[in-house]
Enzyme design. Structure first.
Site, PDB file in Angstrom:
ATOM      1  N   ARG A 252       0.842  -1.221   0.000  1.00 14.38           N
ATOM      2  CA  ARG A 252       0.000   0.000   0.000  1.00 14.38           C
ATOM      3  C   ARG A 252       0.870   1.262   0.000  1.00 14.38           C
ATOM      4  NH1 ARG A 252      -0.752   4.583   2.917  1.00 14.38           N
ATOM      5  NH2 ARG A 252      -0.227   3.411   4.779  1.00 14.38           N
ATOM      6  N   ASP A 253       1.516   1.548   1.120  1.00 14.45           N
ATOM      7  CA  ASP A 253       2.313   2.778   1.209  1.00 14.45           C
ATOM      8  C   ASP A 253       3.451   2.747   0.196  1.00 14.45           C
ATOM      9  OD1 ASP A 253       4.228   4.801   2.209  1.00 14.45           O
ATOM     10  OD2 ASP A 253       2.922   4.900   3.955  1.00 14.45           O
TER      11      ASP A 253
ATOM     12  N   HIS B 215       8.586   6.996   8.253  1.00 16.50           N
ATOM     13  CA  HIS B 215       9.254   7.211   6.958  1.00 16.50           C
ATOM     14  C   HIS B 215      10.717   7.556   7.243  1.00 16.50           C
ATOM     15  CE1 HIS B 215       5.898   6.897   4.040  1.00 16.50           C
ATOM     16  NE2 HIS B 215       5.191   7.031   5.148  1.00 16.50           N
TER      17      HIS B 215
ATOM     18  N   CYS C  43       4.010   9.293   0.147  1.00 11.46           N
ATOM     19  CA  CYS C  43       2.604   9.697   0.242  1.00 11.46           C
ATOM     20  C   CYS C  43       2.363  10.761  -0.809  1.00 11.46           C
ATOM     21  CB  CYS C  43       2.283  10.231   1.630  1.00 11.46           C
ATOM     22  SG  CYS C  43       0.589  10.876   1.752  1.00 11.46           S
TER      23      CYS C  43
ATOM     24  N   ASN D 125       9.442   4.211   3.508  1.00 10.53           N
ATOM     25  CA  ASN D 125       9.331   3.776   4.906  1.00 10.53           C
ATOM     26  C   ASN D 125      10.634   3.141   5.365  1.00 10.53           C
ATOM     27  OD1 ASN D 125       6.276   3.772   5.831  1.00 10.53           O
ATOM     28  ND2 ASN D 125       6.366   3.321   3.638  1.00 10.53           N
TER      29      ASN D 125
ATOM     30  N   HIS E  19       4.717   4.179  12.457  1.00 10.43           N
ATOM     31  CA  HIS E  19       4.835   4.097  10.992  1.00 10.43           C
ATOM     32  C   HIS E  19       5.819   5.197  10.617  1.00 10.43           C
ATOM     33  CE1 HIS E  19       2.927   3.796   6.850  1.00 10.43           C
ATOM     34  NE2 HIS E  19       3.387   5.032   6.793  1.00 10.43           N
TER      35      HIS E  19
HETATM   36  P1  HMG Z   1     -13.597  14.122  -1.943  1.00  8.03           P
HETATM   37  O1  HMG Z   1     -13.329  14.748  -3.270  1.00  8.03           O
HETATM   38  O2  HMG Z   1     -13.935  14.999  -0.794  1.00  8.03           O
HETATM   39  O3  HMG Z   1     -14.726  13.013  -2.033  1.00  8.03           O
HETATM   40  O4  HMG Z   1     -12.335  13.200  -1.579  1.00  8.03           O
HETATM   41  P2  HMG Z   1     -16.143  13.058  -2.641  1.00  8.03           P
HETATM   42  O5  HMG Z   1     -17.020  12.295  -1.732  1.00  8.03           O
HETATM   43  O6  HMG Z   1     -16.530  14.454  -3.051  1.00  8.03           O
HETATM   44  O7  HMG Z   1     -15.955  12.203  -3.983  1.00  8.03           O
HETATM   45  C1  HMG Z   1     -15.117  12.606  -5.055  1.00  8.03           C
HETATM   46  C2  HMG Z   1     -14.990  11.437  -6.036  1.00  8.03           C
HETATM   47  O8  HMG Z   1     -14.307  10.370  -5.389  1.00  8.03           O
HETATM   48  C3  HMG Z   1     -16.348  10.859  -6.451  1.00  8.03           C
HETATM   49  O9  HMG Z   1     -16.175  10.327  -7.759  1.00  8.03           O
HETATM   50  C4  HMG Z   1     -16.526   9.712  -5.502  1.00  8.03           C
HETATM   51  O10 HMG Z   1     -17.368   8.720  -6.016  1.00  8.03           O
HETATM   52  C5  HMG Z   1     -15.111   9.203  -5.383  1.00  8.03           C
HETATM   53  P3  HMG Z   1     -16.636  11.145  -9.067  1.00  8.03           P
HETATM   54  O11 HMG Z   1     -18.091  11.422  -8.872  1.00  8.03           O
HETATM   55  O12 HMG Z   1     -15.819  12.407  -9.079  1.00  8.03           O
HETATM   56  O13 HMG Z   1     -16.304  10.201 -10.191  1.00  8.03           O
HETATM   57  N1  HMG Z   1     -14.848   8.514  -4.107  1.00  8.03           N
HETATM   58  C6  HMG Z   1     -14.358   7.284  -4.002  1.00  8.03           C
HETATM   59  N2  HMG Z   1     -14.020   6.368  -4.917  1.00  8.03           N
HETATM   60  C7  HMG Z   1     -13.529   5.185  -4.450  1.00  8.03           C
HETATM   61  N3  HMG Z   1     -13.366   4.918  -3.148  1.00  8.03           N
HETATM   62  C8  HMG Z   1     -13.677   5.815  -2.208  1.00  8.03           C
HETATM   63  C9  HMG Z   1     -14.210   7.049  -2.635  1.00  8.03           C
HETATM   64  N4  HMG Z   1     -14.617   8.149  -1.972  1.00  8.03           N
HETATM   65  C10 HMG Z   1     -15.008   9.035  -2.874  1.00  8.03           C
HETATM   66  N5  HMG Z   1     -13.494   5.534  -0.931  1.00  8.03           N
HETATM   67  C11 HMG Z   1     -11.391  11.305  -0.465  1.00  8.03           C
HETATM   68  C12 HMG Z   1     -12.230  12.572  -0.352  1.00  8.03           C
HETATM   69  C13 HMG Z   1     -11.046  10.877   0.919  1.00  8.03           C
HETATM   70  C14 HMG Z   1     -12.186  10.246  -1.180  1.00  8.03           C
HETATM   71  C15 HMG Z   1     -10.118  11.612  -1.310  1.00  8.03           C
HETATM   72  O14 HMG Z   1      -9.498  12.751  -0.800  1.00  8.03           O
HETATM   73  C16 HMG Z   1      -9.167  10.454  -1.313  1.00  8.03           C
HETATM   74  O15 HMG Z   1      -9.407   9.426  -1.906  1.00  8.03           O
HETATM   75  N6  HMG Z   1      -8.028  10.601  -0.642  1.00  8.03           N
HETATM   76  C17 HMG Z   1      -7.062   9.522  -0.556  1.00  8.03           C
HETATM   77  C18 HMG Z   1      -5.832  10.033   0.004  1.00  8.03           C
HETATM   78  C19 HMG Z   1      -4.823   8.937   0.149  1.00  8.03           C
HETATM   79  O16 HMG Z   1      -5.005   7.799  -0.216  1.00  8.03           O
HETATM   80  N7  HMG Z   1      -3.687   9.327   0.714  1.00  8.03           N
HETATM   81  C20 HMG Z   1      -2.610   8.409   0.975  1.00  8.03           C
HETATM   82  C21 HMG Z   1      -2.919   7.517   2.133  1.00  8.03           C
HETATM   83  S1  HMG Z   1      -2.629   8.286   3.713  1.00  8.03           S
HETATM   84  C22 HMG Z   1      -0.967   7.951   4.020  1.00  8.03           C
HETATM   85  O17 HMG Z   1      -0.288   7.463   3.169  1.00  8.03           O
HETATM   86  C23 HMG Z   1      -0.413   8.209   5.408  1.00  8.03           C
HETATM   87  C24 HMG Z   1      -0.081   6.899   6.144  1.00  8.03           C
HETATM   88  O18 HMG Z   1       0.826   6.120   5.395  1.00  8.03           O
HETATM   89  C25 HMG Z   1       0.541   7.224   7.502  1.00  8.03           C
HETATM   90  C26 HMG Z   1       1.684   8.214   7.428  1.00  8.03           C
HETATM   91  O19 HMG Z   1       2.629   8.023   6.631  1.00  8.03           O
HETATM   92  O20 HMG Z   1       1.639   9.162   8.208  1.00  8.03           O
HETATM   93  C27 HMG Z   1      -1.321   6.060   6.415  1.00  8.03           C
HETATM   94 MG    MG Z   2       3.002   6.464   5.205  1.00 11.68          MG
END
Ligand code: HMG
Ligand code: MG
Length: 302
Positions: free
Chosen positions: A15-16, A207, A238, A247, A205
């Protein structure tokens, strides 16, 4: 607190490790990565995220990856940012759920289009929909630094961790999203959080952008923390944390744990073989110093 005798390493490379890559890795290669690391002794995987595919195209195939990688003895965790993601993860029959917030408003807005308060309220409302047999881990990202706001107040992280813990999540993971922190930064935040969450439920977690992750991990282990995310070959990043490196490498963590006499049950040379082959195939940098040393020793012996 004494150093733990056993630790659980969750393998974050699927994933990450992959989420920020532009070129889409085929499902079969993601599944092979999980299977091969499982054969090397990995049990727990930060496997996929169920997110907007327009935001993170690499995770668009999350349900297929889970369907094909699911096997007895492994624990596949799906990260979910909202209700829609949770529904998709449950339908895909993940073994565990990851929910996430960040300690800073700006990172939350960039990452999940929500304020800090909104992200916490959404987590709380989602928790009631998770079946009791499925464990939930909650990430508090930007636990020491935010790419948009700078250093994070440890008291704020502790208060978020306390709330998440009260709401019944099984594990709270502190995300050092940027990989900038040094041991004093980590110690400051961990000490605050441990006032509210026991070390047996706290994970890290880390990095490794500035090469501090192993030093930071030692600090965490010395507080009794025994849940660690790590990524084979040091893959990671990210999409919403500009400049964040990979990581802490699983192989490096394993070597450290060996030296500290902590059980971890991984074949480190095999992990290094799997990760170097994966990196070579997909033109990615392999970043584990332990892995490079183990493979060099293996080649010398042959
Ligand atoms: P938004 O634009 O506010 O959402 O995004 P929305 O509800 O307005 O929907 C926008 C579009 O996304 C729509 O599609 C929805 O259907 C679709 P459209 O009508 O435009 O075709 N949608 C989805 N599709 C699939 N699965 C879903 C979903 N939700 C909405 N679950 C949202 C809000 C959270 C969805 C967006 O900002 C997003 O997907 N963000 C993901 C961010 C991400 O993955 N970041 C990386 C992970 S975090 C990380 O890595 C940190 C970590 O490793 C720890 C660390 O390192 O600190 C964990
Ligand atoms: Mg991370």
């Amino acid at each position: 607190m004494p150093t733990p005798r056993t630790v659980v390493i969750t393998e974050s490379s699927p994933r990450d490790g992959l989420q920020s890559l532009g070129a889409i890795i085929p499902v079969t290669d993601k599944v092979a990565l999980i299977n091969d690391l499982a054969a090397a002794g990995t049990v727990s995987f930060d496997a996929v995220s169920f997110v907007n595919p327009a935001a993170v195209p690499q995770m668009a195939d999350a349900a297929d990856v889970v369907a094909q990688a699911k096997q007895p003895g492994t624990h596949l965790i799906g990260l979910v940012p909202n209700v829609r993601g949770l529904e998709a993860a449950l339908e895909a029959e993940v073994d565990g759920i990851g929910v996430l917030t960040a300690a800073s408003d700006s990172f939350n807005r960039h990452n999940i289009n929500a304020t800090l308060d909104q992200s916490m309220a959404r987590i709380r409302s989602r928790l009631s929909s998770v079946p009791s047999e499925i464990g939930v881990r909650a990430y508090v990202s930007t636990a020491t630094h935010c790419p948009y706001e700078g250093p994070t107040d440890p008291a704020r992280v502790a208060s978020l961790a306390a709330q998440l813990s009260e709401w019944g999540v099984e594990e709270v993971f502190l995300g050092e999203t940027l990989g900038r922190a040094t041991p004093p930064d980590i110690e400051n935040v961990v000490i605050e959080v441990l006032k509210h969450v026991g070390p047996e439920r706290l994970g890290v977690h880390l990095h490794d952008t500035f090469g501090q992750a192993i030093a930071n991990l030692v600090v965490c282990l010395e507080t009794g923390i025994s849940r660690i995310d790590a990524s084979a070959g040091g893959l990671g990043g990210c999409p919403y944390a500009p400049g964040a490196g990979g990581n802490v490498a699983t192989e490096d963590v394993g070597w450290l744990l060996n030296g500290m006499g902590v059980e971890r049950g991984l074949d480190l040379t095999r992990v290094a073989e799997v990760a170097t082959a994966f990196c070579k195939k997909h033109h990615l940098a392999y970043r584990s110093k332990t892995g490079i040393a183990l493979l060099s020793a293996r080649d010398t012996e042959q």
